[in-house]
Design a protein around this motif. Structure first.
Motif, short mmCIF file in Angstrom:
data_model
loop_
_atom_site.label_atom_id
_atom_site.label_comp_id
_atom_site.label_asym_id
_atom_site.label_seq_id
_atom_site.Cartn_x
_atom_site.Cartn_y
_atom_site.Cartn_z
N PRO A 1 38.72 31.48 42.45
CA PRO A 1 39.33 31.13 41.17
C PRO A 1 39.04 29.68 40.78
N ASN A 2 38.82 29.46 39.48
CA ASN A 2 38.71 28.09 38.99
C ASN A 2 40.11 27.60 38.58
N GLU A 3 40.21 26.41 38.04
CA GLU A 3 41.53 25.84 37.69
C GLU A 3 42.28 26.73 36.71
N GLN A 4 41.58 27.26 35.71
CA GLN A 4 42.23 28.12 34.71
C GLN A 4 42.75 29.40 35.36
N ASP A 5 41.97 29.96 36.28
CA ASP A 5 42.39 31.18 36.97
C ASP A 5 43.64 30.93 37.81
N VAL A 6 43.68 29.79 38.48
CA VAL A 6 44.83 29.44 39.31
C VAL A 6 46.08 29.29 38.43
N LEU A 7 45.94 28.60 37.29
CA LEU A 7 47.08 28.41 36.38
C LEU A 7 47.57 29.74 35.81
N ARG A 8 46.63 30.59 35.42
CA ARG A 8 46.99 31.91 34.87
C ARG A 8 47.77 32.73 35.90
N ALA A 9 47.30 32.72 37.14
CA ALA A 9 47.99 33.46 38.20
C ALA A 9 49.36 32.85 38.50
N LYS A 10 49.42 31.52 38.50
CA LYS A 10 50.69 30.84 38.77
C LYS A 10 51.73 31.19 37.69
N GLU A 11 51.30 31.22 36.43
CA GLU A 11 52.21 31.59 35.34
C GLU A 11 52.71 33.03 35.48
N ALA A 12 51.86 33.90 36.03
CA ALA A 12 52.25 35.29 36.25
C ALA A 12 52.96 35.48 37.59
N ASN A 13 53.09 34.40 38.36
CA ASN A 13 53.75 34.44 39.66
C ASN A 13 53.06 35.41 40.64
N VAL A 14 51.72 35.34 40.64
CA VAL A 14 50.93 36.17 41.55
C VAL A 14 49.87 35.29 42.22
N ALA A 15 49.31 35.77 43.31
CA ALA A 15 48.19 35.10 43.97
C ALA A 15 46.90 35.47 43.24
N PRO A 16 46.03 34.50 42.94
CA PRO A 16 44.83 34.81 42.17
C PRO A 16 43.78 35.61 42.93
N GLY A 17 43.86 35.63 44.24
CA GLY A 17 42.82 36.29 45.02
C GLY A 17 41.64 35.36 45.16
N GLY A 18 40.57 35.86 45.69
CA GLY A 18 39.37 35.06 45.90
C GLY A 18 38.35 35.86 46.66
N ASN A 19 37.41 35.16 47.25
CA ASN A 19 36.34 35.80 48.03
C ASN A 19 35.55 36.79 47.18
N ILE A 20 35.29 36.43 45.95
CA ILE A 20 34.48 37.26 45.06
C ILE A 20 33.01 36.90 45.31
N MET A 21 32.22 37.91 45.61
CA MET A 21 30.84 37.70 46.05
C MET A 21 29.85 38.57 45.27
N ILE A 22 28.61 38.15 45.31
CA ILE A 22 27.49 39.05 45.03
C ILE A 22 27.02 39.47 46.41
N HIS A 23 26.94 40.77 46.65
CA HIS A 23 26.57 41.23 48.00
C HIS A 23 25.84 42.56 47.96
N GLY A 24 25.23 42.88 49.10
CA GLY A 24 24.59 44.18 49.28
C GLY A 24 25.63 45.21 49.71
N LEU A 25 25.15 46.28 50.27
CA LEU A 25 26.03 47.37 50.71
C LEU A 25 26.71 47.01 52.03
N PRO A 26 27.86 47.64 52.31
CA PRO A 26 28.50 47.38 53.60
C PRO A 26 27.51 47.63 54.74
N ASN A 27 27.56 46.79 55.76
CA ASN A 27 26.63 46.93 56.88
C ASN A 27 26.68 48.35 57.44
N GLY A 28 25.51 48.89 57.64
CA GLY A 28 25.38 50.26 58.16
C GLY A 28 25.30 51.33 57.10
N TRP A 29 25.49 50.96 55.82
CA TRP A 29 25.49 51.94 54.74
C TRP A 29 24.33 51.72 53.76
#
Length: 186
Positions: free
Chosen positions: A117-145
């Motif tokens: 999350p960037n600063e705006q994402d953190v503020l938006r989540a804080k106003e909604a009283n939720v955790a913004p999450g994170g670990n958003i990636m560009i990735h391939g398929l799960p290993n082995g699949w």
């Protein structure tokens, strides 16, 4: 009910339970193993200087000097419409971010981290009283699949990430340096 039919139904039930449990265990074990050796970076003059993701079109583009270098079909989070607000909503964020780090030993075949999350994402989540999450990636398929590469984009299956095939991820990894801006559009 006949004894033969009862045995058949019990066997069918056991298979229905065992297959998903086995697939889950297989994914968890291979997720810890990593995805092998990351490719070398391409020459600087071949690298992308911008990434564009169009969620509705299910496409990711690598650009250099405003020219499209590559276009990839993608899969997104299980609930892709709209901007990510909180952890677990399975949405892929919309906005301007940057590729800020990479993981060669990811649970999926290689991964590039999007700076959500960037600063705006953190503020938006804080106003909604939720955790913004994170670990958003560009990735391939799960290993082995990796064998599912040809069909992975037929449904949105990530938790909010942007997924491509493993061979595409190898290419993206080599063409996208850390610090590359990424714009994600609805």
């Amino acid at each position: 009910m006949s004894s033969k039919r009862r045995k058949y139904l019990i066997a069918l039930l056991l298979v229905a339970i065992a297959l998903p449990a086995s697939a889950y265990a297989y994914t968890k074990v291979l997720g810890r193993v990593g995805s092998g050796i990351a490719p070398a970076m391409a020459a600087v003059e071949q690298q992308a200087d911008k990434i564009i993701v169009r969620k509705a079109a299910r496409e990711l583009q690598l650009l250099r000097g405003g020219e499209v270098l590559r276009t990839y079909r993608i899969a997104l989070g299980g609930a892709p419409a709209g901007h990510k607000l909180q952890e677990g909503d399975q949405k892929t964020p919309v906005g301007n971010y940057v590729i800020d780090w990479r993981n060669p030993r990811s649970m999926a075949h290689l991964s590039l981290h999007i700076s959500y999350p960037n600063e705006q994402d953190v503020l938006r989540a804080k106003e909604a009283n939720v955790a913004p999450g994170g670990n958003i990636m560009i990735h391939g398929l799960p290993n082995g699949w990796g064998a599912l590469g040809a069909i992975h984009h037929l449904w949105d299956w990530t938790d909010g990430c942007v997924a491509v095939t493993n061979s595409e991820m190898q290419e993206i990894w080599s063409l996208v340096p850390n610090g590359t801006p990424i714009s994600v559009y609805e």
